[in-house]
Design an enzyme around this catalytic site. Structure first.
Site, PDB file in Angstrom:
ATOM      1  N   CYS A 223      -6.009   3.019   5.785  1.00  0.00           N
ATOM      2  CA  CYS A 223      -5.228   3.097   4.547  1.00  0.00           C
ATOM      3  C   CYS A 223      -5.655   2.043   3.524  1.00  0.00           C
ATOM      4  O   CYS A 223      -5.790   2.349   2.329  1.00  0.00           O
ATOM      5  CB  CYS A 223      -3.741   2.967   4.862  1.00  0.00           C
ATOM      6  SG  CYS A 223      -3.320   1.617   5.978  1.00  0.00           S
TER       7      CYS A 223
ATOM      8  N   HIS B 208       0.846  -0.379  -0.074  1.00  0.00           N
ATOM      9  CA  HIS B 208      -0.058  -1.499   0.208  1.00  0.00           C
ATOM     10  C   HIS B 208      -0.587  -2.069  -1.106  1.00  0.00           C
ATOM     11  O   HIS B 208      -0.905  -1.325  -2.044  1.00  0.00           O
ATOM     12  CB  HIS B 208      -1.249  -1.042   1.044  1.00  0.00           C
ATOM     13  CG  HIS B 208      -0.940  -0.735   2.470  1.00  0.00           C
ATOM     14  ND1 HIS B 208       0.302  -0.901   3.028  1.00  0.00           N
ATOM     15  CD2 HIS B 208      -1.749  -0.271   3.474  1.00  0.00           C
ATOM     16  CE1 HIS B 208       0.254  -0.548   4.317  1.00  0.00           C
ATOM     17  NE2 HIS B 208      -0.971  -0.160   4.603  1.00  0.00           N
TER      18      HIS B 208
END
Length: 341
Positions: free
Chosen positions: A132, A244
């Protein structure tokens, strides 16, 4: 005629998001099968907000023959067991685990960055989805690399607890609640308390002192973007539920001003530039949740190195970092090779 699509791991965070995105993007699927372990058989999964309910089947007994693609969100151990069986039956596996990412016979794809690499999928009939934190970073780096040639990247990540699955999200919620009422906040999923704290440790430690998460960012960036690019990463878990963030410092082979970089990023596929030099003129994880884009802010020149830039990068890790990228790979595979729908 459309596709026959499988989503494996449909009860997890990423699997549910895959179903949401397939529905949102109106993927040309004639039939969708949702799979999980025997514990979830008989339950139903929502196909986005369409109102359609899909009955969960047991992956162990599912026959993949005649199905076009399978989006896997089941972890490395289960993938190791089932992916070869699906691939051998002619069902192309798009795998979200780390199992096949560095296999030289398996393409590792971010469609905005290296779409041509998907042409090698027939060697194993498996395509890998990157980590990710790698996915969002290379989306931002690709147009800059094309413009000025990246020599070195130094990145510090601020990774949300959803990257550790539902157990990570539950732990942040429970610890935060317990601290407010004066109860103990003992760690279970994480190595230390995550509520009101940050943990510079994601995945296991390697012999050189880095973690496996940091190693993934290094080797995956090289495979996706350019093997000559040098990368060092420090990966940190933060008390954020979804999204994130990354502070990225880049050294280029050729001069690239902050203004030129902003102009390039403004037009780059998959990137949304939000970079006003004022209070609130940048994007934070809370604002990126549910969005497809990789957001870039705080673009500025780095005077400590020759031809250096720094920027802030934010993305919904359950989307671009996992489910969205997998669906984009499926769309790319359809356009370039399968050509249905």
């Amino acid at each position: 005629m459309g596709y026959r699509i499988v989503v494996a791991g449909a009860t997890g965070n990423v699997g549910r998001e895959m179903l949401n995105i397939l529905a949102e993007r109106e993927f040309p699927a004639d039939e969708i099968a949702v799979l999980a372990s025997s514990r979830s058989v008989g339950e139903e999964a929502d196909y986005g907000e369409t109102g359609r309910k899909l009955k969960i089947q047991n992956i162990e007994h599912f026959d993949p023959a005649g199905w076009d693609m399978a989006l896997f969100a089941i972890g490395s151990e289960a993938t190791k067991l089932y992916a070869p069986r699906f691939a051998a039956a002619g069902c192309t596996v798009i795998d979200n685990s780390s199992l096949y990412r560095m296999d030289p016979d398996v393409p590792l794809i971010v469609p905005e960055v290296n779409p041509q690499a998907i042409d090698g999928y027939k060697a194993r009939n498996i395509i890998a989805n990157p980590n990710c934190s790698t996915a969002q970073m290379v989306v931002a780096l690709k147009p800059l690399h094309d413009a000025a040639g990246i020599r070195r990247v130094v990145v510090s990540t601020y990774q949300s607890v959803s990257g550790a699955g539902k157990a990570g999200m539950d732990e942040l919620f429970e610890q935060s609640r317990n601290i407010f009422v004066g109860d103990a906040a003992e760690p279970r999923k994480f190595t230390k308390q995550i509520a009101f704290n940050v943990i510079p440790h994601i995945d296991s430690f390697l012999d050189d002192g880095s973690t496996k998460e940091e190693w993934k960012m290094v080797v995956e960036t090289k495979k996706i973007l350019d093997p000559k690019v040098k990368v060092i990463a420090t990966c940190v878990r933060v008390p954020v539920f979804v999204g994130h963030s990354e502070a990225v410092h880049v050294e280029f082979e050729r001069e690239l001003s902050a203004e030129d970089a902003q102009n390039i990023l403004r037009e780059a596929p998959g990137v949304m530039l939000v970079d006003k030099r004022e209070d609130g003129g940048y994007v934070t994880p809370v604002e990126c949740v549910g969005d497809y884009a990789t957001f870039v802010s705080r673009v500025r020149e780095d005077s400590t190195v020759e031809n250096g830039l720094a920027f802030w990068c934010v993305s919904d890790n359950l989307r671009k970092g996992a489910a969205l990228n997998a669906v984009q790979i499926a769309e790319l595979l359809g356009r370039r090779h399968l050509q249905k729908g």
